[in-house]
Write an enzyme that holds these catalytic residues in place. Structure first.
Site, PDB file in Angstrom:
ATOM      1  N   GLN A  96       1.035  -1.194   0.147  1.00  0.00           N
ATOM      2  CA  GLN A  96       0.375   0.122   0.156  1.00  0.00           C
ATOM      3  C   GLN A  96       0.459   1.185  -0.254  1.00  0.00           C
ATOM      4  O   GLN A  96       1.825   1.725   1.140  1.00  0.00           O
ATOM      5  CB  GLN A  96      -0.782  -0.247   1.007  1.00  0.00           C
ATOM      6  N   SER A 146       1.799   6.768   2.308  1.00  0.00           N
ATOM      7  CA  SER A 146       2.473   8.476   3.160  1.00  0.00           C
ATOM      8  C   SER A 146       3.371   8.353   2.235  1.00  0.00           C
ATOM      9  O   SER A 146       3.882   7.721   1.444  1.00  0.00           O
ATOM     10  CB  SER A 146       3.205   7.049   4.802  1.00  0.00           C
ATOM     11  N   SER A 201       5.362  -1.078   3.850  1.00  0.00           N
ATOM     12  CA  SER A 201       5.817  -2.140   4.991  1.00  0.00           C
ATOM     13  C   SER A 201       5.708  -3.026   3.509  1.00  0.00           C
ATOM     14  O   SER A 201       4.790  -3.634   2.195  1.00  0.00           O
ATOM     15  CB  SER A 201       4.805  -2.424   5.302  1.00  0.00           C
ATOM     16  N   GLU A 259      -8.226  -1.534   6.633  1.00  0.00           N
ATOM     17  CA  GLU A 259      -6.488  -0.568   7.119  1.00  0.00           C
ATOM     18  C   GLU A 259      -6.954  -1.549   8.952  1.00  0.00           C
ATOM     19  O   GLU A 259      -6.160  -1.546   9.964  1.00  0.00           O
ATOM     20  CB  GLU A 259      -5.729  -0.507   7.102  1.00  0.00           C
ATOM     21  N   GLU A 313      -2.418  10.223  17.121  1.00  0.00           N
ATOM     22  CA  GLU A 313      -3.609  11.554  17.308  1.00  0.00           C
ATOM     23  C   GLU A 313      -4.421  11.017  16.183  1.00  0.00           C
ATOM     24  O   GLU A 313      -5.165  11.824  17.226  1.00  0.00           O
ATOM     25  CB  GLU A 313      -2.195  12.165  16.638  1.00  0.00           C
TER      26      GLU A 313
END
Length: 409
Positions: free
Chosen positions: A130, A133, A165, A248, A377
Site C-alpha cells: 500500500q 504515506s 511495508s 486497514e 493522534e
C-alpha cells in the site's frame, strides 16, 4: 452477548482444529519459533503456508466464491484466526495485500482486474503493498504530493512514498496520487494499481534501530501506467482510499504483540529482584494489574466488534479504541519485560536471549505499530469526533485549493 459458538460455528471450529492439527505444529510444541531467517526464506515459508490454506478453503473465508473465496461470514474468519493463533505458522506477509489492497481492487476495479489479481493473491502467488504515506504529509494522507499527469491514454507518475511495508518483495501495489492540484486536497486524488517491478519504481529499504528493514522508501521517476490501471474515477481517489483505510483499521487493530500479561506473570515468577521474586514486589504487581485491566477492556471491546460481525454488521469507529490502548500497552509491557530480565533484556540475538527475545522484539516493534494503521493522534481524533461526538478540529485548509496551501501543509 452470548460468548458461546452456535452449533454451526462449533462445527466449523472443530473442522478448523482438525485441519490445523494435521498441517501445523502447536506453539507449545514448536522449537526455535523465533529463529532468524533470510528474507527469501520468510517469503518462501509464507507462500507455502498460504497455498496450503487456499487449497483447504481457509485463505479468504469471507470473499465471494466467484473470486476464489469461501463466501463465509466474518465470524467464521474470526474463528479461524482464533484457532490458527495457537499454531506456529508464518506471520503473514499477505496481510496488507489481502486485508487492504485486494479488497480495494474488488470494490473499485474492473472485472478484468478482479479476474487477473484476486485468485493469485489468495494463493500467495503475488504480494501487494500500500503506497500512501509521504515525507511531507505525515499523518495527513490527503496532503500527498506524488503527481500523476495525463499523457494520452497513460499517466506519468513522479514522486516518493515512505514507510511502505514489504515493498522490497512485493509484486504489485496500490498507489494514491494527486491528479489535480487546483481543487481542495481531498478532491484532487486518483488511485492506481502499479507493477512494483517496473524499472521506473525504485525501492530503498529503511534500516531500523532493530537492524531489520521492514519499511521502505519508494521513488517513482516517469512511471507510466495505463488509464485502465485506475481504481475508481479520476478525482475519486479519496473515496477509494477510505475503502483501503477502513479495511486497514480492521486488519491491524487487533494485534497485541508477542508477549502479554500471562507471559509477564510467568516471567515475574521466575525472576528475582533485590527483595526476592519479582512477583512478590508490590510495584511489579501493581504494573501487572494495570495491564491486566487494560487487557480485559480490550477483550470486551473486541467482543463488541465480534457481535457486530456475527450480526452481519460493519464495526464502527469504536474499533480505533483498541489500537490506541493496545499499541501503548504493547510498548510499555515490552519495556518492563526487558527491565525484569536485567542484563538479559538487552541481548538482541533471539537464539540466545531469554524467552527468545520476545520482550526485546516487542519493544522494538511497538514504535512502528503506534504509527502503522493510523497514528495515536489520528485515532484519538476519530474517537473524539465519531464516538464521543466532540467538535471537529479546525481545518483551515478544508476549502482551499491544494496548490494554494503552504508547502508541507
Amino acid at each position: 452477548m452470548d460468548f458461546n459458538d452456535t452449533p454451526e460455528e462449533a462445527k466449523f471450529r472443530a473442522e478448523v482444529r482438525e485441519w490445523l492439527s494435521k498441517n501445523a505444529t502447536l506453539k507449545s510444541e514448536a522449537k526455535n519459533t523465533n529463529v532468524d531467517r533470510t528474507q527469501d526464506q520468510v517469503v518462501k515459508r509464507n507462500k507455502e503456508w498460504q497455498a496450503k490454506k487456499a487449497d483447504a478453503g481457509y485463505a479468504a473465508l469471507t470473499w465471494p466464491k466467484e473470486w476464489g473465496g469461501a463466501g463465509a461470514s466474518p465470524i467464521h474468519s474470526v474463528i479461524y484466526g482464533q484457532e490458527e493463533s495457537k499454531y506456529d505458522v508464518p506471520g503473514s506477509i499477505f496481510a496488507i495485500g489481502l486485508g487492504m489492497c485486494i479488497p480495494t481492487v474488488m470494490a473499485w476495479g474492473s472485472d478484468e482486474h478482479k479476474k487477473r489479481f484476486v485468485k493469485p493473491a489468495i494463493r500467495g502467488e503475488e504480494i501487494w503493498c500500500q503506497l500512501f504515506s509521504e515525507p511531507a504529509g505525515g499523518s495527513d494522507v490527503a496532503g500527498l504530493r506524488t503527481r500523476a499527469e495525463k499523457d494520452g491514454d497513460e499517466w506519468v507518475i513522479n514522486g516518493q512514498k515512505v514507510w511502505t511495508s514489504g515493498a522490497q518483495f512485493c509484486d504489485y501495489g496500490i498507489l494514491l496520487t494527486r491528479t489535480d492540484p487546483n481543487v481542495p486536497k481531498h478532491k484532487g486524488l486518483t488511485m492506481f494499481w502499479i507493477d512494483m517491478k517496473d524499472p521506473a519504481v525504485e525501492v530503498r529499504p529503511i534500516r531500523q534501530m532493530s537492524g531489520e528493514s521492514g519499511f521502505n522508501e519508494v521513488f517513482f521517476t516517469d512511471l507510466r501506467v495505463k488509464d485502465d490501471q485506475r481504481l475508481g474515477k479520476e478525482g475519486d481517489g479519496w473515496k477509494v482510499a477510505l475503502t483501503t483505510l477502513m479495511n486497514e483499521r480492521l486488519a491491524v487493530g487487533g494485534s497485541q504483540g508477542n508477549a502479554d500479561v500471562d507471559d509477564l506473570i510467568r516471567l515475574a515468577r521466575d525472576v528475582d529482584i533485590a527483595d526476592g521474586p519479582a512477583i512478590n514486589n508490590g510495584a511489579v504487581r501493581e504494573r501487572i494489574a494495570d495491564w491486566y485491566v487494560q487487557a480485559q477492556g480490550l477483550k470486551f471491546t473486541r467482543f463488541r466488534t465480534l457481535t457486530a460481525l456475527s450480526k452481519g454488521e460493519t464495526p464502527g469507529p469504536e474499533s480505533s479504541i483498541s489500537k490506541i490502548v493496545a499499541a501503548k500497552k504493547m510498548q510499555d509491557l515490552g519495556s518492563f519485560g526487558m527491565d525484569l530480565q536485567d542484563q538479559g533484556g538487552i541481548i538482541r540475538d533471539r537464539n540466545v536471549s531469554p524467552l527468545d527475545g520476545a520482550y526485546t522484539e516487542q519493544w522494538f516493534g511497538a514504535a512502528g505499530y503506534r504509527i502503522a494503521g493510523g497514528t495515536d493522534e489520528i485515532l484519538r481524533n476519530i474517537v473524539a469526533e465519531r464516538v464521543l461526538g466532540l467538535p471537529q478540529d479546525v481545518r483551515v485548509d478544508k476549502d482551499k485549493a491544494f496548490n494554494e496551501l503552504p508547502k508541507g501543509k
